[in-house]
Design a protein around this motif. Sequence first.
Motif, PDB file in Angstrom:
ATOM      1  N   ALA A  35      52.230  12.534  59.957  1.00  0.00           N
ATOM      2  CA  ALA A  35      53.773  12.890  59.762  1.00  0.00           C
ATOM      3  C   ALA A  35      54.375  13.484  58.683  1.00  0.00           C
ATOM      4  N   LEU A  36      53.872  12.885  57.750  1.00  0.00           N
ATOM      5  CA  LEU A  36      54.605  13.617  56.266  1.00  0.00           C
ATOM      6  C   LEU A  36      54.021  15.097  56.385  1.00  0.00           C
ATOM      7  N   ALA A  37      52.670  15.232  56.531  1.00  0.00           N
ATOM      8  CA  ALA A  37      52.009  16.261  56.138  1.00  0.00           C
ATOM      9  C   ALA A  37      52.467  17.413  57.174  1.00  0.00           C
ATOM     10  N   GLU A  38      52.913  16.920  58.430  1.00  0.00           N
ATOM     11  CA  GLU A  38      53.251  18.127  59.376  1.00  0.00           C
ATOM     12  C   GLU A  38      54.912  18.437  58.849  1.00  0.00           C
ATOM     13  N   GLU A  39      55.609  17.537  58.496  1.00  0.00           N
ATOM     14  CA  GLU A  39      57.049  17.842  58.289  1.00  0.00           C
ATOM     15  C   GLU A  39      57.029  18.531  57.055  1.00  0.00           C
ATOM     16  N   THR A  40      56.031  18.388  56.056  1.00  0.00           N
ATOM     17  CA  THR A  40      56.318  19.416  54.828  1.00  0.00           C
ATOM     18  C   THR A  40      55.144  20.610  54.869  1.00  0.00           C
ATOM     19  N   GLY A  41      54.592  20.833  56.033  1.00  0.00           N
ATOM     20  CA  GLY A  41      53.600  21.834  56.035  1.00  0.00           C
ATOM     21  C   GLY A  41      52.447  21.863  55.067  1.00  0.00           C
ATOM     22  N   ARG A  42      52.119  20.575  54.456  1.00  0.00           N
ATOM     23  CA  ARG A  42      50.968  20.537  53.769  1.00  0.00           C
ATOM     24  C   ARG A  42      49.907  19.815  54.566  1.00  0.00           C
ATOM     25  N   SER A  43      48.671  19.673  53.748  1.00  0.00           N
ATOM     26  CA  SER A  43      47.575  19.122  54.511  1.00  0.00           C
ATOM     27  C   SER A  43      47.703  17.566  54.365  1.00  0.00           C
ATOM     28  N   TYR A  44      46.912  16.971  55.029  1.00  0.00           N
ATOM     29  CA  TYR A  44      46.927  15.425  55.114  1.00  0.00           C
ATOM     30  C   TYR A  44      46.512  15.126  53.572  1.00  0.00           C
ATOM     31  N   GLY A  45      45.366  15.673  53.176  1.00  0.00           N
ATOM     32  CA  GLY A  45      44.677  15.531  51.732  1.00  0.00           C
ATOM     33  C   GLY A  45      45.723  15.704  50.740  1.00  0.00           C
ATOM     34  N   GLY A  46      46.517  16.851  50.928  1.00  0.00           N
ATOM     35  CA  GLY A  46      47.464  17.092  49.583  1.00  0.00           C
ATOM     36  C   GLY A  46      48.639  15.856  49.856  1.00  0.00           C
ATOM     37  N   VAL A  47      48.997  15.502  50.700  1.00  0.00           N
ATOM     38  CA  VAL A  47      50.067  14.507  50.965  1.00  0.00           C
ATOM     39  C   VAL A  47      49.467  13.333  50.367  1.00  0.00           C
ATOM     40  N   HIS A  48      48.243  12.838  50.782  1.00  0.00           N
ATOM     41  CA  HIS A  48      47.474  11.702  50.256  1.00  0.00           C
ATOM     42  C   HIS A  48      47.271  12.015  48.744  1.00  0.00           C
ATOM     43  N   ARG A  49      47.067  12.881  48.207  1.00  0.00           N
ATOM     44  CA  ARG A  49      46.760  13.004  46.800  1.00  0.00           C
ATOM     45  C   ARG A  49      48.428  12.793  46.106  1.00  0.00           C
ATOM     46  N   LEU A  50      49.247  13.385  46.649  1.00  0.00           N
ATOM     47  CA  LEU A  50      50.719  13.367  46.061  1.00  0.00           C
ATOM     48  C   LEU A  50      50.953  11.669  46.361  1.00  0.00           C
ATOM     49  N   LEU A  51      50.823  10.897  47.170  1.00  0.00           N
ATOM     50  CA  LEU A  51      51.062   9.396  47.190  1.00  0.00           C
ATOM     51  C   LEU A  51      50.319   8.775  46.384  1.00  0.00           C
ATOM     52  N   GLU A  52      49.095   9.107  46.045  1.00  0.00           N
ATOM     53  CA  GLU A  52      48.218   8.483  45.088  1.00  0.00           C
ATOM     54  C   GLU A  52      48.857   8.617  43.676  1.00  0.00           C
ATOM     55  N   ASP A  53      49.192   9.798  43.470  1.00  0.00           N
ATOM     56  CA  ASP A  53      49.667  10.104  42.156  1.00  0.00           C
ATOM     57  C   ASP A  53      51.071   9.448  41.858  1.00  0.00           C
ATOM     58  N   ALA A  54      51.696   8.979  42.994  1.00  0.00           N
ATOM     59  CA  ALA A  54      53.011   8.147  43.015  1.00  0.00           C
ATOM     60  C   ALA A  54      52.537   6.597  42.882  1.00  0.00           C
ATOM     61  N   GLN A  55      51.682   6.321  42.900  1.00  0.00           N
ATOM     62  CA  GLN A  55      51.005   4.911  42.786  1.00  0.00           C
ATOM     63  C   GLN A  55      51.205   4.296  44.004  1.00  0.00           C
ATOM     64  N   THR A  56      51.130   4.738  45.249  1.00  0.00           N
ATOM     65  CA  THR A  56      51.729   4.289  46.503  1.00  0.00           C
ATOM     66  C   THR A  56      50.886   3.280  46.833  1.00  0.00           C
TER      67      THR A  56
END
Length: 70
Positions: A35-56
């Motif tokens: 849902a976040l990927a669709e909302e931001t226009g980014r890929s699933y992997g890109g959102v996942h990577r940003l969440l990893e960077d945030a230590q989610t």
Amino acid sequence: MSNKTQVRRLTPGPERDRLTVDLKKKYEGGKSIRALAEETGRSYGGVHRLLEDAQTAFRSRGGAPRRTES
């Protein structure tokens, strides 16, 4: 004319930091990565990577277990 989409890379900096914090807050609030990927226009992997960077702390995969009818 190419029908490729433009690459949406975010270089390290304040814009990326703001997006990362926002995504983490929404994910921890219950939104899915998809849902976040669709909302931001980014890929699933890109959102996942940003969440990893945030230590989610990621939720486990899948939804709630199915109930059996008795």
